[in-house]
Design an enzyme around this catalytic site. Sequence first.
Site, PDB file in Angstrom:
ATOM      1  N   GLY A 285       0.849  -1.196   0.000  1.00  0.00           N
ATOM      2  CA  GLY A 285       0.000   0.000   0.000  1.00  0.00           C
ATOM      3  C   GLY A 285       0.877   1.237   0.000  1.00  0.00           C
ATOM      4  O   GLY A 285       1.078   1.909  -1.014  1.00  0.00           O
ATOM      5  N   CYS A 351     -10.593  21.392  18.023  1.00  0.00           N
ATOM      6  CA  CYS A 351     -10.530  21.667  19.462  1.00  0.00           C
ATOM      7  C   CYS A 351      -9.962  20.488  20.227  1.00  0.00           C
ATOM      8  O   CYS A 351     -10.666  19.792  20.964  1.00  0.00           O
ATOM      9  CB  CYS A 351     -11.917  22.024  19.967  1.00  0.00           C
ATOM     10  SG  CYS A 351     -12.505  23.482  19.129  1.00  0.00           S
ATOM     11  N   GLU A 352      -8.707  20.213  20.018  1.00  0.00           N
ATOM     12  CA  GLU A 352      -7.967  19.148  20.712  1.00  0.00           C
ATOM     13  C   GLU A 352      -6.531  19.639  20.807  1.00  0.00           C
ATOM     14  O   GLU A 352      -5.982  20.113  19.797  1.00  0.00           O
ATOM     15  CB  GLU A 352      -7.909  17.866  19.862  1.00  0.00           C
ATOM     16  CG  GLU A 352      -9.221  17.248  19.516  1.00  0.00           C
ATOM     17  CD  GLU A 352      -9.659  16.173  20.497  1.00  0.00           C
ATOM     18  OE1 GLU A 352      -8.862  15.817  21.399  1.00  0.00           O
ATOM     19  OE2 GLU A 352     -10.790  15.716  20.355  1.00  0.00           O
TER      20      GLU A 352
HETATM   21  N1  LLP Z   1      -2.173  -6.112   4.013  1.00  0.00           N
HETATM   22  C1  LLP Z   1      -2.766  -6.085   5.224  1.00  0.00           C
HETATM   23  C2  LLP Z   1      -3.468  -7.280   5.699  1.00  0.00           C
HETATM   24  C3  LLP Z   1      -2.703  -4.926   6.008  1.00  0.00           C
HETATM   25  O1  LLP Z   1      -3.281  -4.913   7.202  1.00  0.00           O
HETATM   26  C4  LLP Z   1      -2.019  -3.776   5.510  1.00  0.00           C
HETATM   27  C5  LLP Z   1      -1.944  -2.553   6.298  1.00  0.00           C
HETATM   28  C6  LLP Z   1      -1.432  -3.848   4.248  1.00  0.00           C
HETATM   29  C7  LLP Z   1      -1.514  -5.034   3.526  1.00  0.00           C
HETATM   30  C8  LLP Z   1      -0.701  -2.690   3.629  1.00  0.00           C
HETATM   31  O2  LLP Z   1       0.422  -2.339   4.348  1.00  0.00           O
HETATM   32  P1  LLP Z   1       1.461  -1.250   3.761  1.00  0.00           P
HETATM   33  O3  LLP Z   1       2.111  -1.864   2.556  1.00  0.00           O
HETATM   34  O4  LLP Z   1       0.685  -0.043   3.386  1.00  0.00           O
HETATM   35  O5  LLP Z   1       2.390  -1.027   4.858  1.00  0.00           O
HETATM   36  N2  LLP Z   1      -2.616   3.729   9.304  1.00  0.00           N
HETATM   37  C9  LLP Z   1      -1.240   3.309   9.482  1.00  0.00           C
HETATM   38  C10 LLP Z   1      -0.930   2.069   8.681  1.00  0.00           C
HETATM   39  C11 LLP Z   1      -1.855   0.915   8.982  1.00  0.00           C
HETATM   40  C12 LLP Z   1      -1.563  -0.281   8.126  1.00  0.00           C
HETATM   41  C13 LLP Z   1      -2.626  -1.295   8.276  1.00  0.00           C
HETATM   42  N3  LLP Z   1      -2.459  -2.450   7.468  1.00  0.00           N
HETATM   43  C14 LLP Z   1      -0.332   4.465   9.116  1.00  0.00           C
HETATM   44  O6  LLP Z   1      -0.825   5.523   8.759  1.00  0.00           O
HETATM   45  O7  LLP Z   1       0.891   4.337   9.226  1.00  0.00           O
END
Ligand code: LLP
Length: 425
Positions: A285, A351-352
Site C-alpha cells: 500500500g 478543538c484538541e
Molecule cells: N495487508 C494487510 C493485511 C494490512 O493490514 C495492511 C496494512 C497492508 C496489507 C498494507 O500495508 P502497507 O504496505 O501499506 O504497509 N494507518 C497506518 C498504517 C496501517 C496499516 C494497516 N495495514 C499508518 O498511517 O501508518
Amino acid sequence: MPVSPVQSPAELLSGSAETGHGIEQVSLSAIATEYGTPCYVYSKAALLAAWHEFRDALAPLSPLLCFAVKANPNLAILNLLAGEGAGFDIVSGGELARVIAAGGDPAKTVFSGVGKSHHEMVQALQAGVHCFNVESPAELHRLNAVALNAGMRAPVSFRVNPDVDARTHPYIATGLKESKFGVAWEQAIALYETADRLPGLAVRGIDCHIGSQITELDPFAQALDRLLELAEALIQRGISVDHLDLGGGIGIRYRDETPPAMNDYAAVLIGRLQGRREKLLLEPGRRIVGNAGLLLARVEYTKTAGAREFALIDAAMNDLMRPALYQAWHEVRSVHNEGTPRRFDLAGPVCESGDILARDRDLALKEGSLIAFLSAGAYGSSMSSNYNTRPRPAEVLVDGTRTHLIRRRQQLEDLWKEEQIPSAG
Ligand code: LLP
C-alpha cells in the site's frame, strides 16, 4: 516530472521555493486557487513510477500484486492501478464495492481482515474474490457454512502469525504472538487439516502480514522462511497450496529512514521463491502511494504562545490523522518562501490539544502562505474524518500540465444528510 519513484519526500515537488513549488508541471498555488485548501494532491507520474518499480523488480516471479486499498481508496487511483493490471487487498465489503466501481477485478482481489461479517462473506463469494485470508477458527467455520449455503466453495488462506518482530511502531506491528491479527503459528497445521476436510472450502494459500512501514529486510526474510517451512509441512501431509502471500509493509522515507531498495527486497523474495511452484502474492500500500501525494494547506494566522510560535493552518488532524495518532513525522515545505525562516508549530483548528500536524519546523511563511505536508499519499485521505463538522478535503490528480479533480470537497449538507430530527409528537 518524476519518472523514477520518489525516494525522498521533497522529490515530489517541482520548481523551487523561490519561484513557487508545483507537482509535475502544475504550480501548487494554481491548484489552491482552483480547488481550495486543504487539498490532497497526487502525481500520476510518481504513482506509476512507484508501481512500475515494484512490478519490474519482482517480474522474475510474475507475482500477483494486490494494492492495499486502505492506503488510498480513491476510485481514480484504484482505476489507474487496475489499468496497470493490479489486484487488490481489501478489508471490508465497502472496499470490495469500491474495487468493482473502479473497474478492478474481484478475481485478483484478496479479502483480509479479522472481523468479516456474514454479509461481507456472501458479497465476496458472489463477486468471486481470489482468496479469503482467514484469521480465526471461528471465521473458518462461518465461511464454510456461508459457502455451503450458497452452493459454493470458498478459496481460503490462513493469515498465520509468524511471530517475527517487524521493529516498527507498536500500533502498526501486526505479526507478534499476542496481536489480534492472524492465527497462531502452532495452530496452523491443524487448521489447514480442518480446512482441507470442510466441504465448503478450498485451500489455496498461506498468508501473513507482519506490519507496516517496515524499514529492514530481515523481518520479511524471516517471515517468508516461516511460510516456506509451513508449506513444506503441509506438503508432507498431502496439502499443497497454490500461493504464498507475504502481505504488505515495505516502508518509505518520511524523514531519514532508510527503507530497503526495491531490488534488494525483490532479491530476498526471488532468492527464496524462484523455481517453486507456488505463486507469490503481495499486498503493498504505502510504498505505492505514500510519496506520490501531499496535503496542501494554507496558513490562516500566526501566533506566539510563550516561547513557541504557531502557524494556525486550515488543515487539521481530521484531514491528516497520522501525526496525532502515531506521532508521525511529515516533512513540511513552504510553497513559496515568504520572509525569513522562523521555527513554527503547525496547528489545525480542531478543538484538541493533539491537533498539531508538525512541531519545530523552520519555515519562511506568513498569514496566507501555502504549505505542503509531504508523504501524505498513503493513510492520509483514507483516514480523514468529519470531526468538528469539517468537510473532507478535495483530492486532485496531476498529470503533466493537467489536473483532475478526483474527489470534490464535501459540501456542508453532505455532512448531515443521513441525520434526521424526529418529528414532534
Ligand atoms: N495487508 C494487510 C493485511 C494490512 O493490514 C495492511 C496494512 C497492508 C496489507 C498494507 O500495508 P502497507 O504496505 O501499506 O504497509 N494507518 C497506518 C498504517 C496501517 C496499516 C494497516 N495495514 C499508518 O498511517 O501508518
